[in-house]
Design a protein around this motif. Structure first.
Motif, PDB file in Angstrom:
ATOM      1  N   TYR A  22       0.831  -1.210   0.000  1.00 33.88           N
ATOM      2  CA  TYR A  22       0.000   0.000   0.000  1.00 33.88           C
ATOM      3  C   TYR A  22       0.864   1.258   0.000  1.00 33.88           C
ATOM      4  O   TYR A  22       0.509   2.262  -0.626  1.00 33.88           O
ATOM      5  CB  TYR A  22      -0.952   0.001   1.194  1.00 33.88           C
ATOM      6  N   CYS A  23       1.990   1.211   0.701  1.00 33.85           N
ATOM      7  CA  CYS A  23       2.898   2.361   0.707  1.00 33.85           C
ATOM      8  C   CYS A  23       3.379   2.697  -0.697  1.00 33.85           C
ATOM      9  O   CYS A  23       3.632   3.859  -1.009  1.00 33.85           O
ATOM     10  CB  CYS A  23       4.097   2.095   1.610  1.00 33.85           C
ATOM     11  N   TYR A  24       3.485   1.702  -1.538  1.00 33.22           N
ATOM     12  CA  TYR A  24       3.916   1.926  -2.914  1.00 33.22           C
ATOM     13  C   TYR A  24       2.765   2.341  -3.819  1.00 33.22           C
ATOM     14  O   TYR A  24       2.868   3.316  -4.555  1.00 33.22           O
ATOM     15  CB  TYR A  24       4.574   0.663  -3.496  1.00 33.22           C
ATOM     16  N   VAL A  25       1.664   1.603  -3.778  1.00 29.53           N
ATOM     17  CA  VAL A  25       0.617   1.781  -4.785  1.00 29.53           C
ATOM     18  C   VAL A  25      -0.536   2.676  -4.350  1.00 29.53           C
ATOM     19  O   VAL A  25      -1.329   3.110  -5.174  1.00 29.53           O
ATOM     20  CB  VAL A  25       0.056   0.423  -5.268  1.00 29.53           C
ATOM     21  N   LYS A  26      -0.671   2.963  -3.068  1.00 28.03           N
ATOM     22  CA  LYS A  26      -1.705   3.856  -2.523  1.00 28.03           C
ATOM     23  C   LYS A  26      -3.124   3.433  -2.906  1.00 28.03           C
ATOM     24  O   LYS A  26      -4.004   4.247  -3.118  1.00 28.03           O
ATOM     25  CB  LYS A  26      -1.484   5.301  -2.999  1.00 28.03           C
ATOM     26  N   ASP A  27      -3.312   2.123  -3.016  1.00 25.20           N
ATOM     27  CA  ASP A  27      -4.624   1.574  -3.342  1.00 25.20           C
ATOM     28  C   ASP A  27      -4.747   0.225  -2.624  1.00 25.20           C
ATOM     29  O   ASP A  27      -3.979  -0.697  -2.912  1.00 25.20           O
ATOM     30  CB  ASP A  27      -4.756   1.394  -4.858  1.00 25.20           C
ATOM     31  N   LEU A  28      -5.677   0.138  -1.697  1.00 20.87           N
ATOM     32  CA  LEU A  28      -5.788  -1.058  -0.860  1.00 20.87           C
ATOM     33  C   LEU A  28      -6.094  -2.310  -1.677  1.00 20.87           C
ATOM     34  O   LEU A  28      -5.492  -3.362  -1.472  1.00 20.87           O
ATOM     35  CB  LEU A  28      -6.851  -0.855   0.229  1.00 20.87           C
ATOM     36  N   GLN A  29      -7.009  -2.201  -2.610  1.00 20.00           N
ATOM     37  CA  GLN A  29      -7.363  -3.370  -3.410  1.00 20.00           C
ATOM     38  C   GLN A  29      -6.173  -3.845  -4.235  1.00 20.00           C
ATOM     39  O   GLN A  29      -5.897  -5.044  -4.312  1.00 20.00           O
ATOM     40  CB  GLN A  29      -8.545  -3.047  -4.317  1.00 20.00           C
ATOM     41  N   ALA A  30      -5.446  -2.912  -4.825  1.00 22.51           N
ATOM     42  CA  ALA A  30      -4.259  -3.294  -5.596  1.00 22.51           C
ATOM     43  C   ALA A  30      -3.201  -3.907  -4.686  1.00 22.51           C
ATOM     44  O   ALA A  30      -2.539  -4.885  -5.065  1.00 22.51           O
ATOM     45  CB  ALA A  30      -3.699  -2.074  -6.319  1.00 22.51           C
ATOM     46  N   ALA A  31      -3.039  -3.353  -3.481  1.00 18.46           N
ATOM     47  CA  ALA A  31      -2.067  -3.898  -2.533  1.00 18.46           C
ATOM     48  C   ALA A  31      -2.433  -5.329  -2.151  1.00 18.46           C
ATOM     49  O   ALA A  31      -1.560  -6.211  -2.090  1.00 18.46           O
ATOM     50  CB  ALA A  31      -1.991  -3.012  -1.297  1.00 18.46           C
ATOM     51  N   GLU A  32      -3.699  -5.583  -1.916  1.00 16.68           N
ATOM     52  CA  GLU A  32      -4.141  -6.937  -1.589  1.00 16.68           C
ATOM     53  C   GLU A  32      -3.892  -7.891  -2.752  1.00 16.68           C
ATOM     54  O   GLU A  32      -3.453  -9.034  -2.554  1.00 16.68           O
ATOM     55  CB  GLU A  32      -5.620  -6.931  -1.206  1.00 16.68           C
ATOM     56  N   ASP A  33      -4.156  -7.433  -3.967  1.00 15.40           N
ATOM     57  CA  ASP A  33      -3.904  -8.264  -5.149  1.00 15.40           C
ATOM     58  C   ASP A  33      -2.417  -8.576  -5.301  1.00 15.40           C
ATOM     59  O   ASP A  33      -2.038  -9.697  -5.648  1.00 15.40           O
ATOM     60  CB  ASP A  33      -4.417  -7.569  -6.415  1.00 15.40           C
ATOM     61  N   ILE A  34      -1.587  -7.586  -5.050  1.00 18.38           N
ATOM     62  CA  ILE A  34      -0.133  -7.779  -5.154  1.00 18.38           C
ATOM     63  C   ILE A  34       0.333  -8.839  -4.163  1.00 18.38           C
ATOM     64  O   ILE A  34       1.092  -9.746  -4.510  1.00 18.38           O
ATOM     65  CB  ILE A  34       0.604  -6.441  -4.943  1.00 18.38           C
ATOM     66  N   VAL A  35      -0.128  -8.731  -2.919  1.00 26.72           N
ATOM     67  CA  VAL A  35       0.281  -9.702  -1.892  1.00 26.72           C
ATOM     68  C   VAL A  35      -0.224 -11.100  -2.244  1.00 26.72           C
ATOM     69  O   VAL A  35       0.491 -12.096  -2.077  1.00 26.72           O
ATOM     70  CB  VAL A  35      -0.190  -9.257  -0.492  1.00 26.72           C
ATOM     71  N   GLN A  36      -1.409 -11.176  -2.772  1.00 31.64           N
ATOM     72  CA  GLN A  36      -1.937 -12.469  -3.190  1.00 31.64           C
ATOM     73  C   GLN A  36      -1.055 -13.069  -4.291  1.00 31.64           C
ATOM     74  O   GLN A  36      -0.706 -14.251  -4.251  1.00 31.64           O
ATOM     75  CB  GLN A  36      -3.370 -12.318  -3.688  1.00 31.64           C
ATOM     76  N   GLU A  37      -0.668 -12.237  -5.261  1.00 31.12           N
ATOM     77  CA  GLU A  37       0.214 -12.711  -6.325  1.00 31.12           C
ATOM     78  C   GLU A  37       1.571 -13.146  -5.769  1.00 31.12           C
ATOM     79  O   GLU A  37       2.163 -14.119  -6.254  1.00 31.12           O
ATOM     80  CB  GLU A  37       0.411 -11.613  -7.369  1.00 31.12           C
ATOM     81  N   VAL A  38       2.074 -12.439  -4.772  1.00 31.54           N
ATOM     82  CA  VAL A  38       3.351 -12.797  -4.155  1.00 31.54           C
ATOM     83  C   VAL A  38       3.267 -14.187  -3.546  1.00 31.54           C
ATOM     84  O   VAL A  38       4.159 -15.023  -3.751  1.00 31.54           O
ATOM     85  CB  VAL A  38       3.767 -11.742  -3.099  1.00 31.54           C
ATOM     86  N   PHE A  39       2.211 -14.456  -2.800  1.00 32.55           N
ATOM     87  CA  PHE A  39       2.082 -15.770  -2.176  1.00 32.55           C
ATOM     88  C   PHE A  39       1.889 -16.878  -3.222  1.00 32.55           C
ATOM     89  O   PHE A  39       2.425 -17.978  -3.072  1.00 32.55           O
ATOM     90  CB  PHE A  39       0.946 -15.789  -1.154  1.00 32.55           C
ATOM     91  N   ILE A  40       1.149 -16.589  -4.276  1.00 34.19           N
ATOM     92  CA  ILE A  40       0.961 -17.577  -5.342  1.00 34.19           C
ATOM     93  C   ILE A  40       2.303 -17.875  -6.015  1.00 34.19           C
ATOM     94  O   ILE A  40       2.673 -19.035  -6.228  1.00 34.19           O
ATOM     95  CB  ILE A  40      -0.090 -17.090  -6.373  1.00 34.19           C
TER      96      ILE A  40
END
Length: 171
Positions: A22-40
Motif C-alpha cells: 500500500y505504501c507503494y501503490v496507494k490503493d488497498l485493493q491493488a495492494a491486496e492483489d499484489i500480496v496475493q500474487e506474491v504468495f501464489i
C-alpha cells in the motif's frame, strides 16, 4: 513446503506485506492483489527459494518488486487516467450545481429588493448591459444607474449575510 506451511506464512505476514504494498501503490485493493500474487508466486516457485535466507525478507523483496512492476504497468496508468478524468467530471458537475444553486439564491434575493434596484441589477448582471444601455432603457442618468447598482449590491450583501459569495466579495 506443504499447503499448511503456506497458510501459516500467510497468517503471519499478510498484514505487513499489504501495508508495504500500500505504501507503494496507494490503493488497498491493488495492494491486496499484489500480496496475493506474491504468495501464489512463492508457492509455485518455492524450489527456487531453497531456504537461503529469512522468508520474511524474501517475501518483502517480492512484494516490493511486484509493487514496482504494478506502478510501471499499463493497468496502473490507465486507472490513474480514468481517476483523473472522473474527478474532473465530478468537479465540473459539482461546480455547475453550486453555480446553479448560487444563482437561484441570488435571484431570489434580487426579487426581494425594491423595484428600482432590482431592475438595474437585472439589466446590468443578468442581461449583461452596460451602464449607458441601462440608463438609456430606463431613461435615467448614468450616475443614477451607478448609484442604484451600488445601493442594490449593498442591499444584497445585507440579505445574504453569513454567506460568502464570490460575486459579492469581488465587488
Amino acid at each position: 513446503m506443504n499447503i499448511n506451511d503456506l497458510k501459516e506464512l500467510m497468517l503471519q505476514y499478510t498484514d505487513s506485506l499489504i501495508r508495504l504494498a500500500y505504501c507503494y501503490v496507494k490503493d488497498l485493493q491493488a495492494a491486496e492483489d499484489i500480496v496475493q500474487e506474491v504468495f501464489i508466486k512463492f508457492y509455485h516457485n518455492q524450489n527456487n527459494y531453497e531456504d537461503h535466507g529469512e522468508v520474511k525478507a524474501y517475501l518483502t523483496q517480492m512484494t516490493v518488486n511486484k509493487s514496482k512492476d504494478y506502478l510501471k504497468s499499463w493497468t496502473y496508468r490507465k486507472i490513474q487516467l480514468q481517476n483523473k478524468l472522473f474527478s474532473l467530471a465530478v468537479k465540473r458537475n459539482l461546480d455547475e450545481l453550486v453555480r446553479k444553486d448560487e444563482q437561484a439564491i441570488i435571484g431570489e434575493a434580487i426579487l426581494n429588493l425594491p423595484i428600482k434596484h432590482r431592475e438595474v441589477l437585472t439589466y446590468f448582471y443578468f442581461n449583461e448591459m452596460t451602464i449607458a444601455e441601462v440608463a438609456h432603457i430606463l431613461s435615467i442618468p448614468e450616475s443614477t444607474v451607478k448609484t442604484r447598482l451600488r445601493r442594490g449590491r449593498e442591499l444584497l450583501r445585507n440579505q445574504l449575510t453569513g454567506l460568502e459569495w464570490e460575486v459579492l466579495l469581488n465587488e
